[in-house]
Each structure stands twice: as structure tokens, then as C-alpha cells.
Design a protein around this motif. Structure first.
Motif, PDB file in Angstrom:
ATOM      1  N   LEU A   1       3.527  -3.843  12.912  1.00  0.00           N
ATOM      2  CA  LEU A   1       4.285  -4.019  11.809  1.00  0.00           C
ATOM      3  C   LEU A   1       5.632  -3.714  11.765  1.00  0.00           C
ATOM      4  O   LEU A   1       6.194  -2.872  12.934  1.00  0.00           O
ATOM      5  N   ALA A   2       6.585  -4.642  11.330  1.00  0.00           N
ATOM      6  CA  ALA A   2       8.209  -4.224  11.296  1.00  0.00           C
ATOM      7  C   ALA A   2       8.367  -3.226  10.520  1.00  0.00           C
ATOM      8  O   ALA A   2       7.926  -2.745   9.501  1.00  0.00           O
TER       9      ALA A   2
ATOM     10  N   LEU B   1       0.820  -1.229  -0.129  1.00  0.00           N
ATOM     11  CA  LEU B   1      -0.288  -0.008   0.045  1.00  0.00           C
ATOM     12  C   LEU B   1       0.822   1.204   0.081  1.00  0.00           C
ATOM     13  O   LEU B   1       2.038   1.198   0.717  1.00  0.00           O
ATOM     14  N   ASN B   2       0.609   2.351  -0.935  1.00  0.00           N
ATOM     15  CA  ASN B   2       1.514   3.476  -0.956  1.00  0.00           C
ATOM     16  C   ASN B   2       0.496   4.527  -0.717  1.00  0.00           C
ATOM     17  O   ASN B   2      -0.792   4.558  -1.185  1.00  0.00           O
TER      18      ASN B   2
ATOM     19  N   THR C   1       6.157  10.348   0.704  1.00  0.00           N
ATOM     20  CA  THR C   1       5.474   8.836   0.336  1.00  0.00           C
ATOM     21  C   THR C   1       5.732   7.732   1.349  1.00  0.00           C
ATOM     22  O   THR C   1       6.925   7.935   1.793  1.00  0.00           O
ATOM     23  N   VAL C   2       4.632   7.056   1.720  1.00  0.00           N
ATOM     24  CA  VAL C   2       4.740   5.967   2.681  1.00  0.00           C
ATOM     25  C   VAL C   2       4.400   4.756   1.867  1.00  0.00           C
ATOM     26  O   VAL C   2       3.102   4.907   1.401  1.00  0.00           O
ATOM     27  N   SER C   3       5.369   3.890   1.871  1.00  0.00           N
ATOM     28  CA  SER C   3       5.049   2.383   1.055  1.00  0.00           C
ATOM     29  C   SER C   3       5.144   1.324   2.417  1.00  0.00           C
ATOM     30  O   SER C   3       6.045   1.275   3.211  1.00  0.00           O
ATOM     31  N   VAL C   4       4.063   0.463   2.536  1.00  0.00           N
ATOM     32  CA  VAL C   4       3.935  -0.684   3.164  1.00  0.00           C
ATOM     33  C   VAL C   4       3.989  -1.852   2.784  1.00  0.00           C
ATOM     34  O   VAL C   4       2.690  -2.167   1.931  1.00  0.00           O
TER      35      VAL C   4
END
Length: 103
Positions: A29-30, A6-7, A74-77
Motif C-alpha cells: 500500500l502507498a 477502513l478506520n 486512529t489509522v485510516s486506510v
């Protein structure tokens, strides 16, 4: 489920960092599964100053005006657990993410 990423983009670095802390501390979450980057090619703290990039109250060192405001953050998981997708989306929404996408 195969892995999902997910971004999302955030207007400020503070919103991005708060999202990461929520995901790590409350949802387990790690940190190695979460990535923060400038949305563009230049270094940025976001589109506006917030958090530690803003002026502090007195007493404080002299205000700085050199925070690079060069676009969104931006955050990506990376997610392996399908149940976690909803929690990540909720955290993105809580901290006013924009342009949420899945890859």
C-alpha cells in the motif's frame, strides 16, 4: 468497486506504526493512502507508553515522562482494491485494533 476507507483505533502509537509498516512493506500500500491521527482533539502517543515512548535499557538517556497520553491513535486506510480490504483488516487485527469501521 468504489473506494473504501477502513478506520481503526489503537491504544499505542507503536501499534499504529507497526500496522502502517505491515501494510506498506508486506502488502504494497502507498503511504499516501494511510493516515495516522489522534482519535481526539489533543496530541497523543496513545493510551499507554510503548515502543520509543517507553523507557530504554541501559545505557540510555534519562527517562522522560512527558509522552502525551491523551487517548487512542486512529489509522485510516483508503483502499481501491477489494482484495486489499481483507489484508488491511487482518493487519488491524494483528496489532490489536479496536473500533474497526468502514466508510
Amino acid at each position: 468497486m468504489m473506494g473504501t476507507t477502513l478506520n481503526a483505533t489503537f491504544e499505542t502509537r507503536r501499534e499504529a506504526e507497526m500496522t502502517v509498516e505491515r501494510l506498506v512493506q508486506e502488502h504494497g500500500l502507498a503511504r499516501t493512502d494511510i493516515f495516522i491521527a489522534a482519535a481526539g482533539n489533543e496530541n497523543t502517543v496513545g493510551e499507554e507508553q510503548a515502543g520509543s515512548d517507553s523507557d530504554a535499557g541501559d545505557p540510555s538517556p534519562e527517562a522522560r515522562g512527558d509522552a502525551p497520553l491523551n487517548g487512542a491513535v486512529t489509522v485510516s486506510v483508503d483502499i481501491e482494491d477489494e482484495a486489499m480490504v481483507t489484508k488491511v483488516r487482518q493487519a488491524f487485527g494483528e496489532f490489536e485494533a479496536a473500533d474497526v469501521s468502514e466508510s
